[in-house]
Design a protein around this motif. Sequence first.
Motif, PDB file in Angstrom:
ATOM      1  N   GLY A  90       0.834  -1.195   0.000  1.00 39.65           N
ATOM      2  CA  GLY A  90       0.000   0.000   0.000  1.00 39.65           C
ATOM      3  C   GLY A  90       0.868   1.242   0.000  1.00 39.65           C
ATOM      4  N   ILE A  91       0.339   2.303  -0.574  1.00 34.96           N
ATOM      5  CA  ILE A  91       1.063   3.579  -0.581  1.00 34.96           C
ATOM      6  C   ILE A  91       0.117   4.689  -0.141  1.00 34.96           C
ATOM      7  CG2 ILE A  91       0.616   4.015  -3.054  1.00 34.96           C
ATOM      8  CD1 ILE A  91       3.453   5.310  -3.126  1.00 34.96           C
ATOM      9  N   GLU A  92       0.642   5.513   0.759  1.00 41.00           N
ATOM     10  CA  GLU A  92      -0.142   6.629   1.295  1.00 41.00           C
ATOM     11  C   GLU A  92       0.273   7.896   0.557  1.00 41.00           C
ATOM     12  OE1 GLU A  92      -2.432   6.138   3.976  1.00 41.00           O
ATOM     13  OE2 GLU A  92      -3.012   8.196   3.482  1.00 41.00           O
ATOM     14  N   VAL A  93      -0.679   8.507  -0.128  1.00 39.88           N
ATOM     15  CA  VAL A  93      -0.425   9.746  -0.876  1.00 39.88           C
ATOM     16  C   VAL A  93      -1.054  10.892  -0.090  1.00 39.88           C
ATOM     17  CG1 VAL A  93      -0.781  10.957  -3.069  1.00 39.88           C
ATOM     18  CG2 VAL A  93      -0.470   8.463  -3.049  1.00 39.88           C
ATOM     19  N   PRO A  94      -0.258  11.899   0.316  1.00 41.92           N
ATOM     20  CA  PRO A  94      -0.809  12.947   1.187  1.00 41.92           C
ATOM     21  C   PRO A  94      -1.818  13.821   0.457  1.00 41.92           C
ATOM     22  CG  PRO A  94       1.430  13.513   0.497  1.00 41.92           C
ATOM     23  CD  PRO A  94       1.158  12.128  -0.024  1.00 41.92           C
ATOM     24  N   GLU A  95      -2.770  14.343   1.207  1.00 46.39           N
ATOM     25  CA  GLU A  95      -3.726  15.292   0.637  1.00 46.39           C
ATOM     26  C   GLU A  95      -3.434  16.658   1.236  1.00 46.39           C
ATOM     27  OE1 GLU A  95      -7.781  14.064   0.565  1.00 46.39           O
ATOM     28  OE2 GLU A  95      -8.459  15.961  -0.292  1.00 46.39           O
ATOM     29  N   ASN A  96      -3.151  17.599   0.377  1.00 42.77           N
ATOM     30  CA  ASN A  96      -2.719  18.933   0.793  1.00 42.77           C
ATOM     31  C   ASN A  96      -3.715  19.564   1.772  1.00 42.77           C
ATOM     32  OD1 ASN A  96      -1.170  21.201   0.914  1.00 42.77           O
ATOM     33  ND2 ASN A  96      -1.861  22.041  -1.057  1.00 42.77           N
ATOM     34  N   GLY A  97      -3.231  19.912   2.968  1.00 43.52           N
ATOM     35  CA  GLY A  97      -4.083  20.606   3.938  1.00 43.52           C
ATOM     36  C   GLY A  97      -5.059  19.720   4.685  1.00 43.52           C
ATOM     37  N   VAL A  98      -5.003  18.422   4.444  1.00 48.34           N
ATOM     38  CA  VAL A  98      -5.956  17.507   5.087  1.00 48.34           C
ATOM     39  C   VAL A  98      -5.222  16.654   6.121  1.00 48.34           C
ATOM     40  CG1 VAL A  98      -7.459  15.511   4.704  1.00 48.34           C
ATOM     41  CG2 VAL A  98      -7.479  17.431   3.090  1.00 48.34           C
ATOM     42  N   ASP A  99      -5.653  16.728   7.364  1.00 47.75           N
ATOM     43  CA  ASP A  99      -4.966  15.951   8.398  1.00 47.75           C
ATOM     44  C   ASP A  99      -5.939  15.310   9.390  1.00 47.75           C
ATOM     45  OD1 ASP A  99      -5.853  18.121   9.808  1.00 47.75           O
ATOM     46  OD2 ASP A  99      -3.893  18.746  10.554  1.00 47.75           O
ATOM     47  N   PHE A 100      -7.204  15.148   8.975  1.00 44.46           N
ATOM     48  CA  PHE A 100      -8.182  14.623   9.941  1.00 44.46           C
ATOM     49  C   PHE A 100      -7.929  13.166  10.300  1.00 44.46           C
ATOM     50  CE2 PHE A 100     -10.333  13.634   5.897  1.00 44.46           C
ATOM     51  CZ  PHE A 100     -10.815  12.353   6.122  1.00 44.46           C
ATOM     52  N   TYR A 101      -7.093  12.465   9.520  1.00 48.99           N
ATOM     53  CA  TYR A 101      -6.781  11.062   9.857  1.00 48.99           C
ATOM     54  C   TYR A 101      -5.337  10.881  10.303  1.00 48.99           C
ATOM     55  CZ  TYR A 101      -5.671  11.316   4.811  1.00 48.99           C
ATOM     56  OH  TYR A 101      -5.198  11.683   3.576  1.00 48.99           O
ATOM     57  N   ASP A 102      -4.683  11.974  10.674  1.00 50.12           N
ATOM     58  CA  ASP A 102      -3.302  11.872  11.174  1.00 50.12           C
ATOM     59  C   ASP A 102      -3.268  11.790  12.706  1.00 50.12           C
ATOM     60  OD1 ASP A 102      -2.418  12.026   8.620  1.00 50.12           O
ATOM     61  OD2 ASP A 102      -1.770  14.122   8.719  1.00 50.12           O
ATOM     62  N   ALA A 103      -2.159  11.242  13.224  1.00 51.07           N
ATOM     63  CA  ALA A 103      -1.927  11.243  14.672  1.00 51.07           C
ATOM     64  C   ALA A 103      -1.573  12.665  15.078  1.00 51.07           C
ATOM     65  CB  ALA A 103      -0.796  10.286  15.026  1.00 51.07           C
ATOM     66  N   LYS A 104      -2.434  13.307  15.849  1.00 52.03           N
ATOM     67  CA  LYS A 104      -2.172  14.681  16.257  1.00 52.03           C
ATOM     68  C   LYS A 104      -2.055  14.775  17.775  1.00 52.03           C
ATOM     69  CE  LYS A 104      -5.457  16.704  13.631  1.00 52.03           C
ATOM     70  NZ  LYS A 104      -6.118  17.829  12.928  1.00 52.03           N
ATOM     71  N   ASP A 105      -1.698  15.974  18.227  1.00 52.39           N
ATOM     72  CA  ASP A 105      -1.464  16.180  19.659  1.00 52.39           C
ATOM     73  C   ASP A 105      -2.788  16.345  20.397  1.00 52.39           C
ATOM     74  OD1 ASP A 105      -0.199  16.502  22.009  1.00 52.39           O
ATOM     75  OD2 ASP A 105       0.433  18.581  21.668  1.00 52.39           O
ATOM     76  N   VAL A 106      -3.524  15.259  20.455  1.00 55.41           N
ATOM     77  CA  VAL A 106      -4.833  15.223  21.123  1.00 55.41           C
ATOM     78  C   VAL A 106      -4.872  13.939  21.952  1.00 55.41           C
ATOM     79  CG1 VAL A 106      -5.968  16.463  19.213  1.00 55.41           C
ATOM     80  CG2 VAL A 106      -5.935  13.948  19.211  1.00 55.41           C
ATOM     81  N   PRO A 107      -5.809  13.831  22.888  1.00 50.87           N
ATOM     82  CA  PRO A 107      -5.917  12.554  23.625  1.00 50.87           C
ATOM     83  C   PRO A 107      -6.235  11.407  22.655  1.00 50.87           C
ATOM     84  CG  PRO A 107      -7.156  14.291  24.723  1.00 50.87           C
ATOM     85  CD  PRO A 107      -6.741  14.851  23.387  1.00 50.87           C
ATOM     86  N   HIS A 108      -5.618  10.259  22.911  1.00 48.93           N
ATOM     87  CA  HIS A 108      -5.797   9.120  22.013  1.00 48.93           C
ATOM     88  C   HIS A 108      -6.553   7.977  22.687  1.00 48.93           C
ATOM     89  CE1 HIS A 108      -3.408  10.324  18.514  1.00 48.93           C
ATOM     90  NE2 HIS A 108      -2.789  11.105  19.386  1.00 48.93           N
ATOM     91  N   GLY A 109      -7.500   7.440  21.958  1.00 53.14           N
ATOM     92  CA  GLY A 109      -8.149   6.214  22.401  1.00 53.14           C
ATOM     93  C   GLY A 109      -7.268   5.017  22.090  1.00 53.14           C
TER      94      GLY A 109
END
Lengths: 397, 397
Positions: free
Chosen positions: B115-134
């Motif tokens: 599989g290959i992940e192609v980034p989407e410019n300005g889109v980060d709703f599915y990235d690991a961000k600095d928020v609490p994680h389940g």
Amino acid sequence: MKLMLMVAILACTFSLGLAADDSSPATSNVPGAEYPRIHDDLRATFRLKAPDAASVKVDVGGTTYDLVKGDDGFWTVTSNPLVPGFHYYALMVDGVSINDPGSETYFGVGRQYSGIEVPENGVDFYDAKDVPHGEIREHWYHSTVTGKWRRCFVYTPPGYDENTKKRYPVLYLQHGAGEDERGWGIQGRVNFILDNLLAAGKAVPMIVVMDRGYATRAGTPEPATYPPMGSQADPAARAKAFVERMRVFEDVFIQELIPMIDSTYRTIPDREHRAMAGLSMGGMQTCQITFHHLDMFAWIGGFSGAGNPFIAAPFDPSTSYDGVMKDAEAFNQRVKLLWLGVGTKEPERMYTGIQGFHEALEKAGIKHVYWESPGTAHEWQTWRRDLYDFAPRLFRH
Amino acid sequence: MKLMLMVAILACTFSLGLAADDSSPATSNVPGAEYPRIHDDLRATFRLKAPDAASVKVDVGGTTYDLVKGDDGFWTVTSNPLVPGFHYYALMVDGVSINDPGSETYFGVGRQYSGIEVPENGVDFYDAKDVPHGEIREHWYHSTVTGKWRRCFVYTPPGYDENTKKRYPVLYLQHGAGEDERGWGIQGRVNFILDNLLAAGKAVPMIVVMDRGYATRAGTPEPATYPPMGSQADPAARAKAFVERMRVFEDVFIQELIPMIDSTYRTIPDREHRAMAGLSMGGMQTCQITFHHLDMFAWIGGFSGAGNPFIAAPFDPSTSYDGVMKDAEAFNQRVKLLWLGVGTKEPERMYTGIQGFHEALEKAGIKHVYWESPGTAHEWQTWRRDLYDFAPRLFRH
């Protein structure tokens, strides 16, 4: 009547088809894949459709076999009997190492690799059985040391969610070089081993934490996980890189992982209830981290890996690891368990390395358990057996 | 001074090396793998060492490209710009479809696939961000229907372990054909999508259950997960096999999975707090299960899959699914959300199928949400976006 009987015989022959001999698909196959197949005598038959290839080989259990092409474009070969347990293996098509589309893949040797599970007669301690099951939780945490999000896996024992006041001891359990934090859960079957031990009353309920054994300082790129020491030809540069990588991991482990685990899970956060073990590179990391932090760990295991040829060679109990074993009696009182294991079929260098470590400890009067896994190499069957012997000894006060 | 400057320039050139253009390794690469690389314009460069191969191709984004061999035995090609998101892809060496050793593998199309992940410019709703994680928990349970141990994955939201009195609604979320219970956690990034929505206050904290979409009666062998309908050439036999498989899954789901989840996790075990959604085959399963059990579900989502061409074709709201939508007003009162999504670049048959379902509902006065993912095909970027639109609408009373 005669016709129906014939139809029945034909149908029977057809439905048996490939299974007419004593073989059956390996349990590590993807659903529906008929190959690879394991025979009663543990030979394995591999098959690949490659009508246009000039050569197909399989590299399994330390031997390379040539597959033979049939008129239908399928290449086939049957191996010699394989040692029971889990083996990485690769097919080679015209010189390119590839995964077998019939098998699951497993992260090992620095990439996703085919694996085959060879059953061991009468042995089921790592199978899913009709006992209460714990969970393996994927947990993400941010590391300031590395500047990255890291993933670890956490086994919580059966009953963890029901007994919300109960606190548990923790075993930190590390993978080897070229593998990652997924190894113990998938190849190692840590959950089934613990579930079965707990159901038999043979182990104390514990949390098991499996972290990523790689770490690089913030702002530096993550190198390949294999070969373990990087690709520098210069042995001194290799050793230096390895030592540095071990130090970064130690920082993550002590400063970030343990505090995160103790604040997230219901642990008993003291040295008497904290163990660390690891396989191969993970065993070296275990020695480095626990011997440097005996205030934090009382239970120690090295599975096919102990000491560290780069920072403590030759191992000398009176000086290595800042002389932590200099006073054998004090060390013996402090460390509740020091456990070393090795497979009898491991490469000479690894076998004699662990044995040498064991003998040096023996000579210095350092109490420890030395255990050999009969007939297995530097591979997961050795480490599953190690865990099965090691875990029941933990947290017995 | 001049010499030092030259050395600096040389060192700089060398260290940039492969990265001298605008490309960088895909985030889906295994650690240390320089290829595949993604360029700023979303072209991807693929490379494989295969000195003895006669032909190397790559099949990505619906196009097959020939790699060109260099003097060093490495084959290389750069694709056209790829659509952002996750794509399965395969290399072909002398006609054999193989995994790229540089990429992670993902269970899809019935086997482990690159599989290959192609980034989407300005889109980060599915990235690991600095928020609490389940957490995503691997949970094993025994199924009497299938006679086997089954694995599901369960997302528990941040705070689940701290708020030990709090109970949560549950979303059951299914994968598509050829994939399995791992899909939503790995390819789909369900945990990061939910973590980010929750941190932004855009969704109600919920448990997400991802079960295996395959089930066969006890004593029958597990068929391949792909192609989805089995290999029978006869369409009637295929349809019959598919319907039977759907029924077995429904039995597992209703009789075993839901009771297990409700007795294991702190759920709110009523229809108003239970949702089901799925992608492709999982969308058909969702329609079948929820429409047959409206007493158990009030929130329903079909991602690139809704209705069921085998048991309800042509879809007719007045008769399909035992006429559950015959009384539109009653249905609208009972079902809190019926959500349909499709990518604008999906294969014609799929796009028109979902659109036809939507139009039939519209005509019959059945309230629902119809949503299109712009520019994406029958693939994970569509389904990640679907979840991102669907999940915030759930459990709003």
